[in-house]
Design a protein around this motif. Structure first.
Motif: not given
Length: 150
Positions: A136-148
């Motif tokens: 997992l690319d954690m920088s991309k995951a960060s944005g998805l977690v924020k949105a969730a």
């Protein structure tokens, strides 16, 4: 092990007299060696593939940033060199999770932890990293977690 695959690729590239591929694999192995030296002073009993994957992910991220900067600056020839290095690096990276898979993993972790607001983002990110850091690319995951969580 990924490290052995990289070494085998380097030998094959040297035998084939592929200078670009040889240089890229040498660079990868040098970065891995640097990390090994850095970790000598610390207690480590970790997974070698996880260490190598972490190094490769950082190198890939650096190449992507360089490609963008070179293309923005009109230096296509330098961007092409970086793209070639990135292609070699990505050969050794495990398959990355897609956006849908990442969202599903975030939803599972969010439900398990009972996360409901941005206050819980740190806990969700920590759990996501512990479970899926190599895929997992954690920088991309960060944005998805924020949105969730918003």
């Amino acid at each position: 092990m990924i490290r052995d695959d990289i070494k085998a690729t380097q030998v094959a590239a040297m035998k084939a007299k592929d200078k670009d591929r040889t240089a890229a694999t040498r660079m990868i192995l040098a970065k891995i060696k640097d990390r090994d030296i850095e970790l000598r002073t610390k207690e480590t009993g970790g997974d070698d593939d996880a260490l190598v994957t972490d190094v490769l992910q950082k190198m890939a991220k650096q190449r992507r940033e360089s490609i963008k900067m070179y293309e923005d600056g009109g230096r296509a020839e330098l961007a092409d060199i970086e793209k070639a290095e990135l292609a070699v690096i990505e050969e050794f990276l495990p398959a990355q999770m897609g956006e849908d898979e990442t969202r599903a993993a975030i939803d599972v972790i969010k439900a398990e932890l009972g996360a409901a607001s941005m206050k819980d983002m740190g806990r969700v990110m920590a759990e996501l990293k512990s479970r899926h850091s190599t895929t997992l690319d954690m920088s991309k995951a960060s944005g998805l977690v924020k949105a969730a969580l918003s």
